[in-house]
Design an enzyme around this catalytic site. Sequence first.
Site, short mmCIF file in Angstrom:
data_model
loop_
_atom_site.label_atom_id
_atom_site.label_comp_id
_atom_site.label_asym_id
_atom_site.label_seq_id
_atom_site.Cartn_x
_atom_site.Cartn_y
_atom_site.Cartn_z
N SER A 17 0.84 -1.20 0.00
CA SER A 17 0.00 0.00 0.00
C SER A 17 0.87 1.25 0.00
O SER A 17 2.07 1.19 0.24
CB SER A 17 -0.93 0.03 1.22
OG SER A 17 -0.18 0.14 2.43
N ILE A 19 3.23 4.26 -0.05
CA ILE A 19 4.55 4.48 -0.61
C ILE A 19 5.15 3.19 -1.16
O ILE A 19 5.68 3.17 -2.28
CB ILE A 19 5.49 5.09 0.45
CG1 ILE A 19 5.08 6.53 0.77
CG2 ILE A 19 6.94 5.05 -0.03
CD1 ILE A 19 5.85 7.15 1.92
N TYR A 158 8.21 6.60 16.95
CA TYR A 158 8.37 6.58 15.49
C TYR A 158 9.47 7.53 15.05
O TYR A 158 10.35 7.15 14.26
CB TYR A 158 7.05 6.97 14.84
CG TYR A 158 7.13 7.16 13.35
CD1 TYR A 158 7.23 6.07 12.49
CD2 TYR A 158 7.11 8.44 12.79
CE1 TYR A 158 7.31 6.25 11.12
CE2 TYR A 158 7.19 8.63 11.41
CZ TYR A 158 7.29 7.53 10.58
OH TYR A 158 7.37 7.71 9.22
#
Length: 253
Positions: A17, A19, A158
């Site tokens: 999905s 990128i 992240y």
Amino acid sequence: MGTRLSGKTALVTGATSNIGRAVAEAFAAQGAHVAVSGRDAGRGRAVVEAVAAAGGRAVFVPADLDGTVATSHDLADRAERALGGRVDVLVNNAAVVPVAGTAETDEAALDAVWAVNVKAPFFLVARLAPAMAARGGGAVVNTSSWMARPGTAGVVAYTASKAAIEVLTRDWAAEFGPAGVRVNAIAPGVVREDPQRPDPGAAAMAGTPYGRILPPSAIAAAAVSLASDEAFGVHGACLDVDGGRGAVAVFAG
């Protein structure tokens, strides 16, 4: 069909999905034989079918990357077999993005982010880059994020993982570059498959030179360039494909 990656093989993680899918399709459109990797078999088959319909070559190689040596090496082994014995280009794109502050991020959540976003790429590079070097060359393209550099509250695990990827990109360039393996990264801005769909991420792109959410094709175009032989002089770079988000001051209006 183009020829910028003609004759090359590529493994793209997180390729079912957004990128990753755009990168896989762009690589195939430029002549690469692509191993599409991800957890969802249905979405993986859809990418392979789309590539075939466009005249390219791709195969789905499922993997649920957990950060262990065994899982990363198993994916590398299966990708090599599926691609005829070698991987010329590795795209480390798979990632998890938990939305949580420091106090809300427990040990299990932090470990999960580090496993997928840092350890899996680390062990894939450890397995595949030496083989590229032994053949005389190859390319690794890592996906970072515009959020890896400015302080950003609410996604701390992240952003830390993406900062680590940028450091590793330079380390790997120093380690494998002399043997002909180019290692670079891309730092995307906010990217969505349907950039016209309302999305809270649009606020982060407001006031940038581009001014809106980026389509995945913008990242895929950069990945093709970095993976191709035309980028022979590019080592250890992190290419910002963020609509100018990191280059200019953005003021909330």
